[in-house]
Scaffold this motif. Structure first.
Motif, mmCIF file in Angstrom:
data_model
loop_
_atom_site.group_PDB
_atom_site.id
_atom_site.type_symbol
_atom_site.label_atom_id
_atom_site.label_comp_id
_atom_site.label_asym_id
_atom_site.label_seq_id
_atom_site.Cartn_x
_atom_site.Cartn_y
_atom_site.Cartn_z
ATOM 1 N N PHE A 16 5.039 1.912 -7.644
ATOM 2 C CA PHE A 16 5.928 0.754 -7.645
ATOM 3 C C PHE A 16 6.935 0.886 -8.787
ATOM 4 O O PHE A 16 6.553 1.073 -9.938
ATOM 5 C CB PHE A 16 5.107 -0.526 -7.799
ATOM 6 C CG PHE A 16 5.926 -1.735 -8.099
ATOM 7 C CD1 PHE A 16 6.827 -2.218 -7.182
ATOM 8 C CD2 PHE A 16 5.798 -2.396 -9.310
ATOM 9 C CE1 PHE A 16 7.597 -3.330 -7.457
ATOM 10 C CE2 PHE A 16 6.551 -3.504 -9.601
ATOM 11 C CZ PHE A 16 7.453 -3.979 -8.668
ATOM 12 N N PHE A 17 8.230 0.797 -8.448
ATOM 13 C CA PHE A 17 9.298 0.902 -9.441
ATOM 14 C C PHE A 17 10.234 -0.296 -9.296
ATOM 15 O O PHE A 17 10.640 -0.643 -8.184
ATOM 16 C CB PHE A 17 10.127 2.171 -9.235
ATOM 17 C CG PHE A 17 9.353 3.455 -9.339
ATOM 18 C CD1 PHE A 17 9.224 4.112 -10.548
ATOM 19 C CD2 PHE A 17 8.770 4.017 -8.213
ATOM 20 C CE1 PHE A 17 8.526 5.309 -10.642
ATOM 21 C CE2 PHE A 17 8.072 5.215 -8.292
ATOM 22 C CZ PHE A 17 7.948 5.854 -9.509
ATOM 23 N N ALA A 18 10.639 -0.897 -10.415
ATOM 24 C CA ALA A 18 11.612 -1.984 -10.392
ATOM 25 C C ALA A 18 12.528 -1.867 -11.594
ATOM 26 O O ALA A 18 12.059 -1.674 -12.725
ATOM 27 C CB ALA A 18 10.920 -3.343 -10.381
ATOM 28 N N GLY A 19 13.849 -2.009 -11.363
ATOM 29 C CA GLY A 19 14.824 -1.932 -12.446
ATOM 30 C C GLY A 19 15.984 -2.882 -12.211
ATOM 31 O O GLY A 19 16.277 -3.257 -11.068
ATOM 32 N N GLY A 20 16.651 -3.265 -13.290
ATOM 33 C CA GLY A 20 17.774 -4.190 -13.182
ATOM 34 C C GLY A 20 18.945 -3.635 -12.408
ATOM 35 O O GLY A 20 19.655 -4.367 -11.717
ATOM 36 N N ILE A 21 19.185 -2.317 -12.491
ATOM 37 C CA ILE A 21 20.268 -1.660 -11.753
ATOM 38 C C ILE A 21 19.711 -0.797 -10.628
ATOM 39 O O ILE A 21 20.138 -0.902 -9.477
ATOM 40 C CB ILE A 21 21.139 -0.795 -12.685
ATOM 41 C CG1 ILE A 21 21.794 -1.653 -13.775
ATOM 42 C CG2 ILE A 21 22.205 -0.036 -11.881
ATOM 43 C CD1 ILE A 21 22.919 -2.546 -13.286
ATOM 44 N N VAL A 22 18.752 0.073 -10.950
ATOM 45 C CA VAL A 22 18.197 1.041 -9.991
ATOM 46 C C VAL A 22 16.678 0.964 -10.021
ATOM 47 O O VAL A 22 16.074 0.845 -11.097
ATOM 48 C CB VAL A 22 18.657 2.476 -10.326
ATOM 49 C CG1 VAL A 22 17.964 3.505 -9.444
ATOM 50 C CG2 VAL A 22 20.173 2.600 -10.188
ATOM 51 N N GLY A 23 16.062 1.075 -8.843
ATOM 52 C CA GLY A 23 14.611 1.131 -8.795
ATOM 53 C C GLY A 23 14.078 2.393 -9.445
ATOM 54 O O GLY A 23 13.323 2.345 -10.417
ATOM 55 N N THR A 69 0.801 -1.225 0.000
ATOM 56 C CA THR A 69 0.000 0.000 0.000
ATOM 57 C C THR A 69 0.832 1.273 0.000
ATOM 58 O O THR A 69 0.284 2.359 0.046
ATOM 59 C CB THR A 69 -0.932 0.025 1.223
ATOM 60 O OG1 THR A 69 -0.141 -0.030 2.418
ATOM 61 C CG2 THR A 69 -1.897 -1.148 1.196
ATOM 62 N N LYS A 70 2.163 1.150 -0.051
ATOM 63 C CA LYS A 70 3.044 2.317 -0.080
ATOM 64 C C LYS A 70 4.044 2.187 -1.216
ATOM 65 O O LYS A 70 4.160 1.141 -1.855
ATOM 66 C CB LYS A 70 3.787 2.457 1.258
ATOM 67 C CG LYS A 70 2.889 2.729 2.453
ATOM 68 C CD LYS A 70 2.299 4.125 2.402
ATOM 69 C CE LYS A 70 1.491 4.406 3.660
ATOM 70 N NZ LYS A 70 0.924 5.776 3.673
ATOM 71 N N ALA A 102 6.199 1.325 -12.796
ATOM 72 C CA ALA A 102 7.184 1.484 -13.872
ATOM 73 C C ALA A 102 8.264 0.426 -13.701
ATOM 74 O O ALA A 102 8.870 0.319 -12.632
ATOM 75 C CB ALA A 102 7.788 2.881 -13.849
ATOM 76 N N VAL A 103 8.516 -0.337 -14.758
ATOM 77 C CA VAL A 103 9.469 -1.437 -14.723
ATOM 78 C C VAL A 103 10.394 -1.317 -15.924
ATOM 79 O O VAL A 103 9.926 -1.149 -17.058
ATOM 80 C CB VAL A 103 8.726 -2.794 -14.751
ATOM 81 C CG1 VAL A 103 9.705 -3.947 -14.860
ATOM 82 C CG2 VAL A 103 7.855 -2.947 -13.510
ATOM 83 N N GLY A 104 11.734 -1.398 -15.691
ATOM 84 C CA GLY A 104 12.685 -1.273 -16.785
ATOM 85 C C GLY A 104 13.906 -2.145 -16.594
ATOM 86 O O GLY A 104 14.278 -2.482 -15.464
#
Length: 300
Positions: A141-148, A93-94, A182-184
């Motif tokens: 929600f953010f997810a990345g291979g190097i940086v969120g 929720t955050k 966002a996902v990268g």
């Protein structure tokens, strides 16, 4: 260095943490090696014998997750992660920021401190990242291979990602998305979501890892890219070689953007390439009002 338990530390402004290229091995952790960095962290190597697991549902606060630095407001340079990362959560929720090297870049988690020149440079991720969430109904929600995410949305700075390589696959599995995501392959969000100008730079970077996003139901805007999902940045001399695959059985009345390099974009693209395939499977468009956008380089 063999580590059964390493205490999390913070690096003050002007401080230096130099791993000198020695590998941390046999480390089991549920937190980053360094909580906050205001100085310089360099030459940290995480061995593939390390076990990294994060539980994103264990707090009501906004939370960054990474192996090396959770929050970076300084410089992270020459760090390598070889460990696989497993992230699980029930109902979130955050805000959550997930990366291999850095979770949250350019701003402190409480939003009180900024450094628009904060950067991640010469870093490599070779580990797989797998996230499994029941639902995501609050925050971003953010997810990345190097940086969120590089989180800044008021002033352009000299910060960002420079000469970084991601070789690890990124897989995100979510039941219901109720807020923006966002996902990268390199970074989930660069700048901030849905902006019209650039706030940072991604330069001389490569993503070789596949990006896979499996969602049951999407009820808010989502952005997926081989380099960055949401990208308010100048992207220069950067290449994506990883396939981007998205499966969405039910898509609500939302913006849904998937690109070989970037999903949602504001800034400049200079000498940018994509050789990965972009595969998007949409089985249902709820109310027929959804606006999926797909691009070989940029979706929008």
């Amino acid at each position: 260095t063999t580590a059964d338990l390493l205490p999390q530390i913070n690096i003050a402004a002007g401080g230096l943490f130099d791993g000198q290229g020695f590998a941390i091995v046999n480390w089991e952790t549920q937190a980053a090696l360094i909580g906050q960095n205001f100085g310089t962290v360099k030459n940290v190597v995480i061995d593939n014998s390390c076990k990294v697991t994060f539980d994103m549902s264990n707090t009501d606060a906004n939370t960054p997750h990474a192996v090396v630095v959770a929050e970076n407001l300084g410089v992270v340079s020459g760090c390598v992660n070889n460990a696989n990362i497993t992230v699980e959560a029930g109902d979130v929720t955050k805000n959550r920021y997930v990366g291999s090297i850095v979770g949250l870049l350019a701003v402190s988690n409480d939003g009180k401190v900024k450094n628009i020149n904060a950067r991640v440079e010469n870093c490599i991720n070779n580990g797989k990242i797998k996230l499994t969430l029941n639902s995501y109904t609050g925050g971003w929600f953010f997810a990345g291979g190097i940086v969120g995410t590089y989180y800044e949305y008021s002033t352009f700075g000299e910060g960002g990602l420079f000469n970084c390589v991601n070789n690890g696959n990124l897989e995100v599995n979510v039941g219901t998305i109720g807020n923006k995501s966002a996902v990268g392959g390199l970074i989930g969000g660069a700048g901030a979501l849905e902006k019209t100008t650039a706030f940072c730079t991604i330069k001389d970077c490569v993503n070789n890892g596949a990006v896979t996003y499996n969602i049951t139901t999407v009820n808010n805007n989502s952005y997926i890219g081989g380099i960055a999902g949401s990208c308010a940045a100048h992207v220069v001399n950067t290449t994506n070689n990883g396939d981007v695959t998205v499966t969405v059985p039910e898509l609500g009345q939302v913006w849904f953007r998937t690109g070989g390099v970037v999903g949602d974009f504001a800034g400049n693209l200079t000498n940018v390439h994509n050789s990965g395939k972009v595969n998007v499977s949409l089985t249902t468009q709820a109310e027929k009002k959804a606006t999926p956008q797909i691009g070989g380089v940029a979706a929008y």
